[in-house]
Design an enzyme around this catalytic site. Sequence first.
Site, PDB file in Angstrom:
ATOM      1  N   GLU A 228      47.549  33.474  93.861  1.00 39.74           N
ATOM      2  CA  GLU A 228      46.419  33.713  94.772  1.00 39.74           C
ATOM      3  C   GLU A 228      45.417  32.612  94.483  1.00 39.74           C
ATOM      4  OE1 GLU A 228      46.397  35.979  96.995  1.00 39.74           O
ATOM      5  OE2 GLU A 228      47.471  37.753  96.295  1.00 39.74           O
ATOM      6  N   CYS A 262      36.916  33.587  96.919  1.00 38.34           N
ATOM      7  CA  CYS A 262      38.023  32.847  97.550  1.00 38.34           C
ATOM      8  C   CYS A 262      38.016  33.092  99.052  1.00 38.34           C
ATOM      9  CB  CYS A 262      39.344  33.279  96.929  1.00 38.34           C
ATOM     10  SG  CYS A 262      39.589  35.050  96.951  1.00 38.34           S
TER      11      CYS A 262
HETATM   12  P1  NAP Z   1      40.631  28.404  87.365  1.00 36.93           P
HETATM   13  O1  NAP Z   1      39.920  27.386  86.600  1.00 36.93           O
HETATM   14  O2  NAP Z   1      41.955  28.080  87.925  1.00 36.93           O
HETATM   15  O3  NAP Z   1      40.721  29.677  86.410  1.00 36.93           O
HETATM   16  C1  NAP Z   1      41.444  30.833  86.759  1.00 36.93           C
HETATM   17  C2  NAP Z   1      42.225  31.297  85.561  1.00 36.93           C
HETATM   18  O4  NAP Z   1      43.257  30.335  85.280  1.00 36.93           O
HETATM   19  C3  NAP Z   1      41.400  31.398  84.279  1.00 36.93           C
HETATM   20  O5  NAP Z   1      41.851  32.474  83.518  1.00 36.93           O
HETATM   21  C4  NAP Z   1      41.699  30.074  83.583  1.00 36.93           C
HETATM   22  O6  NAP Z   1      41.521  30.113  82.192  1.00 36.93           O
HETATM   23  C5  NAP Z   1      43.163  29.915  83.920  1.00 36.93           C
HETATM   24  N1  NAP Z   1      43.642  28.553  83.819  1.00 36.93           N
HETATM   25  C6  NAP Z   1      42.948  27.389  83.940  1.00 36.93           C
HETATM   26  N2  NAP Z   1      43.765  26.342  83.803  1.00 36.93           N
HETATM   27  C7  NAP Z   1      45.003  26.843  83.573  1.00 36.93           C
HETATM   28  C8  NAP Z   1      46.276  26.259  83.350  1.00 36.93           C
HETATM   29  N3  NAP Z   1      46.464  24.950  83.312  1.00 36.93           N
HETATM   30  N4  NAP Z   1      47.334  27.087  83.181  1.00 36.93           N
HETATM   31  C9  NAP Z   1      47.165  28.428  83.213  1.00 36.93           C
HETATM   32  N5  NAP Z   1      45.995  29.031  83.414  1.00 36.93           N
HETATM   33  C10 NAP Z   1      44.925  28.254  83.604  1.00 36.93           C
HETATM   34  O7  NAP Z   1      39.805  28.923  88.597  1.00 36.93           O
HETATM   35  P2  NAP Z   1      38.297  29.306  88.639  1.00 36.93           P
HETATM   36  O8  NAP Z   1      37.505  28.089  88.773  1.00 36.93           O
HETATM   37  O9  NAP Z   1      37.990  30.208  87.502  1.00 36.93           O
HETATM   38  O10 NAP Z   1      38.264  30.188  89.964  1.00 36.93           O
HETATM   39  C11 NAP Z   1      37.963  29.656  91.187  1.00 36.93           C
HETATM   40  C12 NAP Z   1      39.190  29.466  92.043  1.00 36.93           C
HETATM   41  O11 NAP Z   1      39.947  30.671  92.116  1.00 36.93           O
HETATM   42  C13 NAP Z   1      38.765  29.139  93.452  1.00 36.93           C
HETATM   43  O12 NAP Z   1      39.580  28.149  93.980  1.00 36.93           O
HETATM   44  C14 NAP Z   1      38.980  30.460  94.177  1.00 36.93           C
HETATM   45  O13 NAP Z   1      39.120  30.331  95.555  1.00 36.93           O
HETATM   46  C15 NAP Z   1      40.186  30.989  93.489  1.00 36.93           C
HETATM   47  N6  NAP Z   1      40.323  32.441  93.697  1.00 36.93           N
HETATM   48  C16 NAP Z   1      41.313  32.892  94.499  1.00 36.93           C
HETATM   49  C17 NAP Z   1      41.451  34.250  94.745  1.00 36.93           C
HETATM   50  C18 NAP Z   1      42.547  34.772  95.633  1.00 36.93           C
HETATM   51  O14 NAP Z   1      42.805  35.959  95.594  1.00 36.93           O
HETATM   52  N7  NAP Z   1      43.209  33.958  96.410  1.00 36.93           N
HETATM   53  C19 NAP Z   1      40.544  35.136  94.165  1.00 36.93           C
HETATM   54  C20 NAP Z   1      39.538  34.645  93.345  1.00 36.93           C
HETATM   55  C21 NAP Z   1      39.442  33.288  93.116  1.00 36.93           C
HETATM   56  P3  NAP Z   1      40.199  29.471  81.520  1.00 36.93           P
HETATM   57  O15 NAP Z   1      39.053  30.224  82.045  1.00 36.93           O
HETATM   58  O16 NAP Z   1      40.437  29.665  80.079  1.00 36.93           O
HETATM   59  O17 NAP Z   1      40.172  28.026  81.936  1.00 36.93           O
END
Ligand code: NAP
Length: 460
Positions: A228, A262
């Site tokens: 997602e 999102c």
């Molecule tokens: P993010 O940096 O990707 O973080 C999300 C999760 O992924 C965190 O637990 C993060 O851990 C982990 N993560 C980061 N890098 C990783 C890697 N290389 N391998 C595995 N896990 C990893 O995203 P964000 O900035 O927190 O959230 C914003 C994004 O999420 C936006 O693009 C938003 O649109 C999207 N989102 C989508 C939905 C949906 O349902 N489609 C819902 C909510 C948000 P750490 O915190 O330790 O880095």
Amino acid sequence: MSIQSTNPATNKVVKTFEEMSETAVDQSIAKSVETFASWKKTAYSKRAELLHNVAGLLRKKKKELAELITLEMGKLVAQAEGEIKLSAEIFDYYANHAEAFLADKILNPVHGQALVRHSPIGVLLGVQPWNFPFYQVARFAAPNIMVGNTILIKHASIVPQCAIAIEEIFTEAGAPIGLYTNLLISGKRASVLVADKRIKGVSLTGSEAAGASIATEAGKHLKKSVLELGGSDAFIVLDDADIDKAVEWAVVGRINNNGECCIASKRFIVVESIADEFFEKFKNKLAGLVIGNPMEAGTQLGPLSSEEAAVKIADQVKRAEAGGAKIILGGKRMEQPGAYMEATFITNMLPDNPVYYEEFFGPVAVLFKVKNEQEAIDLANDSPFGLGGSVFTKDIERGIRVADQIDTGMVFINHPTWTQADLPFGGTKGSGYGRELSELGMYEFVNKKLIRISELSDPF
Ligand code: NAP
């Protein structure tokens, strides 16, 4: 490495945690495997009882949990209470419906008799974002616990206190050790974990970069995955829309959760005959927002989730301007401590602008004027994302016709994209794959096992 809980309203660190050691993570996975052996045989009624207990505790502790969310990621406290309420509804929903969703499906084959049985697959890893720290976990954990799977959660590093609070709620609700385990580790370590043979599936909600990392590992190790990811939802206003209602929803669609959704409405695409009136009214509403402390009842727009998030979006707006966009309102950081950003209104965003295809994760509305319905559809589809979208029109048939032509996983008519326990949630294109919530969300980590029965005398 340490993990910090920071209040984005002040940018002050409130608590620090040590990451889990490799040994502790290994022991957690082993315990989850052990618990799976018994949980998969536990009756649905027992599983449901646990989830109802979790829902009850969420309701009982709503206020303190909401304040914890607001403290760690800056959401308005009233919206945080709404998130806890929705999370409780999700736990109750699966507790009430899972057994029926997972009942054997009797087939009617040409030869013999057959059925499909829905079996759990084992230990799952859920990688979660900070923007809805409880709701995101609920929509992954609730269905899978009812299926009979066991859960490891790697929550976002900026919400460690929320992550710990959820695990404590499961313990208090009576979950056996190993059913739901919080892993206090970094994102990179979560990707590495996918290779572990004991983990059978992985779900990530977050950015495309993290999604690609998880999907690469899942592909390499032949694991089922659900992603997602981000979105850049179009908010289309057609010429026959109720403009004042559309403006009200535009404000909610853009600034709910301080713009960090999102499914936030991010691109406002308005047919030219009504565009000026819509833009003027929308701009005035954004300009009048009360920005401030998210713990205070009168606040309408709080800080972003972290200093890093605020720096990122302010920089994006600068790059947009350098690329030819016009800033009509806001565009800068607020001159006060904390991760605050002004409500911002951008026009003149053209496809050759370097940020045209980027997601704006904060209170930044991008406005587009189009000639007609077809141009609106084409513009809505000119995005690498495919999460949600909205169409505003008084003619519902027309709304459905337009919705049908939008390449996203969800389209809402006369409402911003939204979520509820009994509706499927998920995207297409760069927004990921798979679904969460509703009956559809139940089947992602299930072995749909065929059982075929022949009489000994039957020819095949
Ligand atoms: P993010 O940096 O990707 O973080 C999300 C999760 O992924 C965190 O637990 C993060 O851990 C982990 N993560 C980061 N890098 C990783 C890697 N290389 N391998 C595995 N896990 C990893 O995203 P964000 O900035 O927190 O959230 C914003 C994004 O999420 C936006 O693009 C938003 O649109 C999207 N989102 C989508 C939905 C949906 O349902 N489609 C819902 C909510 C948000 P750490 O915190 O330790 O880095």
